[in-house]
Design an enzyme around this catalytic site. Structure first.
Site, PDB file in Angstrom:
ATOM      1  N   LEU A   5     -11.840  -6.602  31.293  1.00 61.90           N
ATOM      2  CA  LEU A   5     -11.792  -6.668  32.754  1.00 61.90           C
ATOM      3  C   LEU A   5     -12.982  -7.425  33.328  1.00 61.90           C
ATOM      4  CD1 LEU A   5     -10.630  -3.071  33.747  1.00 61.90           C
ATOM      5  CD2 LEU A   5      -9.245  -5.121  33.430  1.00 61.90           C
ATOM      6  N   LYS A  13     -20.102 -15.452  22.773  1.00 59.25           N
ATOM      7  CA  LYS A  13     -18.909 -15.104  23.539  1.00 59.25           C
ATOM      8  C   LYS A  13     -19.203 -15.136  25.045  1.00 59.25           C
ATOM      9  CE  LYS A  13     -16.651 -12.284  20.001  1.00 59.25           C
ATOM     10  NZ  LYS A  13     -16.133 -10.933  19.648  1.00 59.25           N
ATOM     11  N   ASP A  47     -27.074  -5.103  24.993  1.00 60.91           N
ATOM     12  CA  ASP A  47     -26.301  -4.111  24.258  1.00 60.91           C
ATOM     13  C   ASP A  47     -26.585  -2.759  24.889  1.00 60.91           C
ATOM     14  OD1 ASP A  47     -25.153  -2.326  22.508  1.00 60.91           O
ATOM     15  OD2 ASP A  47     -26.043  -3.199  20.691  1.00 60.91           O
ATOM     16  N   ASN A 104     -19.519  -2.111  34.205  1.00 61.57           N
ATOM     17  CA  ASN A 104     -18.175  -2.313  33.663  1.00 61.57           C
ATOM     18  C   ASN A 104     -18.082  -2.061  32.156  1.00 61.57           C
ATOM     19  OD1 ASN A 104     -15.362  -3.749  33.735  1.00 61.57           O
ATOM     20  ND2 ASN A 104     -16.526  -4.871  32.207  1.00 61.57           N
ATOM     21  N   SER A 158     -14.980   4.646  35.893  1.00 60.74           N
ATOM     22  CA  SER A 158     -14.587   5.947  35.372  1.00 60.74           C
ATOM     23  C   SER A 158     -13.227   5.811  34.696  1.00 60.74           C
ATOM     24  CB  SER A 158     -14.556   6.972  36.510  1.00 60.74           C
ATOM     25  OG  SER A 158     -14.257   8.266  36.014  1.00 60.74           O
ATOM     26  N   TYR A 212     -15.146  10.922  24.811  1.00 65.24           N
ATOM     27  CA  TYR A 212     -14.837   9.924  25.842  1.00 65.24           C
ATOM     28  C   TYR A 212     -14.729  10.591  27.209  1.00 65.24           C
ATOM     29  CZ  TYR A 212     -12.358   6.222  28.368  1.00 65.24           C
ATOM     30  OH  TYR A 212     -11.989   5.273  29.292  1.00 65.24           O
ATOM     31  N   LYS A 225     -17.015   9.720  30.560  1.00 67.49           N
ATOM     32  CA  LYS A 225     -16.469   9.221  31.821  1.00 67.49           C
ATOM     33  C   LYS A 225     -16.713  10.193  32.970  1.00 67.49           C
ATOM     34  CE  LYS A 225     -15.356   5.144  30.793  1.00 67.49           C
ATOM     35  NZ  LYS A 225     -15.990   4.012  31.498  1.00 67.49           N
ATOM     36  N   ILE A 269      -4.404  -0.442  31.505  1.00 64.01           N
ATOM     37  CA  ILE A 269      -4.413  -1.851  31.080  1.00 64.01           C
ATOM     38  C   ILE A 269      -4.685  -1.876  29.585  1.00 64.01           C
ATOM     39  CG2 ILE A 269      -5.306  -4.162  31.559  1.00 64.01           C
ATOM     40  CD1 ILE A 269      -6.750  -1.476  33.644  1.00 64.01           C
TER      41      ILE A 269
END
Length: 338
Positions: free
Chosen positions: A54, A78, A101, A129, A182, A209, A213, A242
């Site tokens: 994203l 990248k 990082d 992000n 989130s 996880y 979040k 997504i």
């Protein structure tokens, strides 16, 4: 105040990627901010901008305003590839790549110093992000559980390193903003202060996880509470469903893509980036903070028995006492004083 939901109709009948739901570019266009004189010279820092995610979509849309965009990546090669693609639009505004990082506080410190030097100690919007999801058990370079360390503590540390720039860049007409990514998973999370790093608890990727979040959400809530008087606001966003490289640790995405309901909730990356861009640029959000946003709207409370894929926030999303406790603990973990 009425709930902010400018795209409610477009979200009312999802039909899968590329449907009527807005893209990030459309948000900027609808706000009337394409090549905006007021955005020229503003500085936006976006973490986690590797190809396929994203981040590049968020950066591409923000560039439409004419702002200067700084992107962070772990792999500088990248990152330069993404920057080259962004610059190919020939729009005004700089694109700079910062190697960072989030699983290393040293890397965050070095990257933040480079950013401040290149931006002239200016920062209007920080978009947290970068992230990882349901990865195998691991530790960051500083010994933190990998998901909590990357998703929350790395960004928490970064914020404190660029905080003065955010505050100095704020104005009465445009507050600085911090956008924290989130997930609907936060609704099932709990901050386990007795064992944040799963050193004595059996590791479960999804539980870790969810905790990470929920932590990113609490971070934004407490940040907003502490700094709104200085012209700095914070918002949490849920990008929705997504399929990106974030899904790399899932056994398969086939079940998601073939699910009769979830398949229609899926978005492409440009649509998934829209909520972050709306949080960053929307005029109607000026002076607002401490909100949880999804479906390009101010989220509503979701019933506890709702399916996991339903949007909205949970009963645990706003908890001032725990938010303050996590803030204090996070300061301790990253070795800072507030």
């Amino acid at each position: 105040m009425a709930r902010l939901a400018p795209y409610a109709e477009r979200h009312s009948n999802p039909q899968g990627p590329g449907d009527a739901r807005p893209t990030a570019d459309q948000i900027v266009e609808d706000q009337g901010l394409v090549a905006s004189p007021e955005w020229s010279g503003r500085v936006v820092l976006i973490t986690g901008c590797s190809p396929g995610g994203l981040g590049p979509e968020v950066a591409r849309a923000i560039r439409l305003t004419g702002a200067d965009v700084f992107i962070t990546v772990r792999d500088i090669v990248k990152g330069k590839q993404v920057a080259q693609e962004l610059l190919s639009d020939k729009k005004s505004g700089k694109v700079e790549v910062i190697q960072m990082d989030l699983s290393s506080l040293e890397s965050v410190r070095v990257g933040a110093q480079e950013f401040l030097q290149k931006s002239g100690n200016k920062l209007n919007i920080l978009i947290n992000n970068a992230g990882i999801m349901t990865c195998p058990q691991g530790k960051t370079q500083d010994g933190f559980e990998l998901q909590l360390g990357t998703n929350h503590l790395g960004h928490f540390y970064l914020f404190h390193l660029v905080k003065n720039a955010l505050i100095a860049s704020a104005s009465p007409s445009y507050n600085s903003r911090v956008i924290s990514l989130s997930s609907a998973a936060h609704r099932y999370g709990k901050i386990n202060f007795d064992d944040l790093n799963f050193e004595h608890t059996e590791y479960d990727p999804l539980t870790a996880y969810r905790q990470s979040k929920l932590a990113t959400t609490y971070f934004a809530n407490e940040l907003d509470r502490r700094y709104q008087s200085q012209g700095l606001r914070a918002l949490s966003v849920n990008p929705g469903a997504i399929i990106t490289p974030l899904s790399r640790y899932l056994p398969s995405t086939k079940e998601i893509e073939e699910h009769p309901v979830i398949s229609k909730l899926l978005q492409n990356a440009a649509q998934g980036a829209s909520i972050t861009v709306w949080a960053a640029v929307a005029k109607e959000l000026e002076g607002n903070g401490g909100l949880y946003l999804d479906e390009t709207a101010e989220a509503e409370l979701t019933p506890a028995d709702a399916p996991f894929y339903v949007g909205g926030y949970g009963a645990n999303t706003f908890d001032p006492q725990t938010e303050k406790e996590l803030w204090v603990k996070s300061l301790e973990l990253v070795g800072l004083n507030d």
